[in-house]
Scaffold this active site. Structure first.
Site, PDB file in Angstrom:
ATOM      1  N   CYS A 182      33.781   2.858  35.749  1.00  0.00           N
ATOM      2  CA  CYS A 182      33.401   4.271  35.708  1.00  0.00           C
ATOM      3  C   CYS A 182      34.461   5.261  35.246  1.00  0.00           C
ATOM      4  O   CYS A 182      34.345   5.874  34.190  1.00  0.00           O
ATOM      5  CB  CYS A 182      32.930   4.616  37.110  1.00  0.00           C
ATOM      6  SG  CYS A 182      32.365   6.265  37.234  1.00  0.00           S
ATOM      7  N   HIS A 211      34.187  12.263  38.830  1.00  0.00           N
ATOM      8  CA  HIS A 211      34.988  11.031  38.954  1.00  0.00           C
ATOM      9  C   HIS A 211      36.223  10.981  38.050  1.00  0.00           C
ATOM     10  O   HIS A 211      36.622   9.909  37.583  1.00  0.00           O
ATOM     11  CB  HIS A 211      34.117   9.787  38.702  1.00  0.00           C
ATOM     12  CG  HIS A 211      34.529   8.638  39.576  1.00  0.00           C
ATOM     13  ND1 HIS A 211      33.889   7.441  39.627  1.00  0.00           N
ATOM     14  CD2 HIS A 211      35.567   8.539  40.443  1.00  0.00           C
ATOM     15  CE1 HIS A 211      34.484   6.639  40.478  1.00  0.00           C
ATOM     16  NE2 HIS A 211      35.504   7.292  40.992  1.00  0.00           N
TER      17      HIS A 211
END
Ligand SMILES: *[C@@H]1O[C@H](CO)[C@@H](O)[C@H](O)[C@H]1NC(C)=O
Ligand SMILES: *[C@@H]1O[C@H](CO)[C@@H](O)[C@H](O)[C@H]1NC(C)=O
Ligand SMILES: *[C@@H]1O[C@H](CO)[C@@H](O)[C@H](O)[C@H]1NC(C)=O
Length: 500
Positions: free
Chosen positions: A73, A129
């Site tokens: 990610c 993130h």
């Protein structure tokens, strides 16, 4: 030719020239990033999961079939937002865990900074993130005019909460800088698409829009309203069935969003990019068959991404591209579409691929560094005379060739589960293996069945040498220990900045 006719011709030339100028107005950009969406989870790859909106949009646009992302990610998002490889940002290893004081460095403008500089209004909805331990790393301080979403990863789709580290739990939802109270009855896929639709419906700016929608879907936890799984009663495997429903919700959300763009007269001036952030997670319903491996590995199943582009601006619509593209390429490609300039960035690793995508030109990209991870546990022995430490986890693509060194991770081919039983008893412990060099011709063998490292030792050396050359440009890897001060307990119950 009569005088009148000549006059008409001149008028025509002037007006078509003018039309070109009008056409040169930069398009709205809708960038949709799915989370953990597998290669075999989209209709047009033959999936049992139906994705009518994604199939239609990609069918009208350009499907990218030689397109790469990173295996997990944060790395993919960091490369999207910086246009730079992980070895150049210090984020070579793993993700940014919620309690880690780490972030995408501020030494180079983000894609959003550049879009804003190019005259766009910039919006981020969904997952971030990319670090948040200081306020300067929040999306509103990284080029986005507005942000509505969450800062960490793998939270609950309803409570918008997640636990990380040693029992540190907190809520994670913000409107710009402000923590907001989650509505536990609202499913995040619907919530984020609603926000995008609100922004579109209320759009009253003369600026083009840059909309970055990073769905929580279809990452674990496996949660979805039952109305989305009803049509998948025939899927016996529970995880796969729930996951199929999550994909259906995402596909529906994308349909809703495109309808809103249309209703507001913006769609014809929009270029839409759709991409996954990494391969599917087979432990959570995803699938990458027939590719080898899955999320978090350097096999194709980890990084050969699903992606396409849609838009009137494309010259060759309804085509499939087999040209080599990478997630770092969006940065110069989109800034190029925006008519912006690439001044002020640290050296980019991406290429402007607009002609490749739109006109079917040859990709300017010959080399693609998948990663060099200096912190991953080394595997096997160093090969005598090797220009690169082949115990290190790394992978590199050069034209059709791919080399993998060290321990690539999850390495089997996993078909779609057909029974109630999940197929997790896969004997796939790669941690003890000694083998640490593989060579594939990806064009001929996209599923990595035939290791050619013994057949072409010179190619192996050449690829190891290229790895070493790239490694010389690497910055130190930043991977700090968890900081107990990050505990949401000290921060009013939300994950958020804890350092000034
Ligand atoms: C799509 O729009 C319909 C109609 O407004 C709505 O009921 C549905 O929840 C939306 N779906 C998603 C996933 O947002
Ligand atoms: C445009 O939208 C902004 C923010 O929603 C609002 O404050 C402003 O009044 C609107 N302007 C017009 C001309 O509608
Ligand atoms: C790029 O150049 C423009 C125009 O000179 C300037 O306004 C902008 O700040 C520069 N961007 C960066 C990131 O240096």
């Amino acid at each position: 030719m009569t005088v009148q006719r000549v006059f008409h011709v001149i008028l025509f030339v002037i007006s078509s020239h003018f039309a070109n100028i009008v056409e040169a107005k930069p398009p709205h950009i809708l960038f949709v990033l799915a989370d953990d969406y597998g290669y075999n989870d989209i209709g047009y790859h033959g999936s049992e999961i139906r994705t009518p909106n994604l199939d239609k949009l990609s069918g009208e646009g350009v499907r990218l079939e030689n397109y790469y992302v990173q295996p997990i990610c944060t790395p993919t998002r960091s490369q999207l937002m910086s246009g730079r490889y992980q070895i150049h940002t210090g984020l070579q290893h793993g993700i940014i865990w919620a309690p880690q004081p780490n972030a995408l460095p501020r030494d180079s403008p983000t894609l959003a900074d550049k879009m804003r500089e190019s005259g766009y209004s910039t919006h981020a909805v969904g997952k971030w993130h990319l670090g948040f331990y200081k306020e300067e790393y929040l999306p509103n301080n990284r080029g986005f005019d507005t942000f509505y979403g969450y800062l960490t990863g793998s939270e609950d789709y309803y409570t918008k909460s997640r636990c990380s580290g040693r029992n540190m739990c907190g809520k994670d939802l913000r409107d710009d800088f402000k923590p907001i109270e989650p509505n536990p009855n609202e499913y995040s896929t619907e919530m984020y698409s609603k926000r995008v639709i609100d922004l579109v419906n209320n759009y009253n700016s003369t600026k083009p829009m840059f909309m970055y929608l990073a769905f929580q879907a279809v990452h674990a936890p496996l949660e979805v309203p039952s109305r989305y799984t009803d049509k998948y009663a025939h899927i016996k495997n529970h995880n796969r069935r729930t996951y199929a429903g999550m994909v259906a919700a995402m596909d529906e959300a994308i349909g809703n969003i495109t309808t809103a763009f249309q209703a507001n007269g913006m769609w014809d001036d929009t270029v839409m990019v759709f991409s996954t952030d990494n391969g599917g997670q087979i432990l959570a319903g995803g699938n990458n068959w027939p590719l080898r491996g899955w999320k978090a590995s350097l096999w194709e199943g980890g990084l050969h991404g699903v992606g396409f582009v849609h838009g009137k601006a494309l010259q060759r619509k309804g085509t499939v591209s087999h040209e080599l593209l990478h997630v770092t390429d969006w940065y110069p490609t989109l800034v190029g579409l925006a008519g912006g300039s690439l001044n002020g960035t640290k050296p980019l690793d991406g290429f402007n691929q607009w002609k490749t995508i739109s006109e079917g030109a040859k990709s300017p990209r010959e080399i693609l560094l998948h990663n060099i991870d200096p912190l991953f546990k080394p595997a096997g022995d160093k090969r005598e005379g090797s220009p690169f430490d082949n115990r290190v986890r790394a992978a590199l693509r050069w034209r059709d060739w791919k080399i993998i060194t060290g321990n690539p991770g999850n390495s089997t081919w996993v078909p779609v589960p057909t029974s109630e039983e999940d197929n997790f008893n896969i004997d796939d412990d790669t941690s003890k293996q000694k083998k640490n060099i593989w060579l594939f011709n990806i064009a001929k063998d996209p599923v990595e069945r035939t290791d050619l490292s013994d057949v072409y030792p010179e190619m192996v050396n050449k690829m190891l040498f290229k790895l070493q050359q790239l490694n010389k440009t690497a910055v130190p890897c930043v991977y700090p220990p968890m900081d107990p001060r990050s505990n949401p307990e000290h921060l009013g119950g939300w994950w958020g900045p804890w350092e000034t």
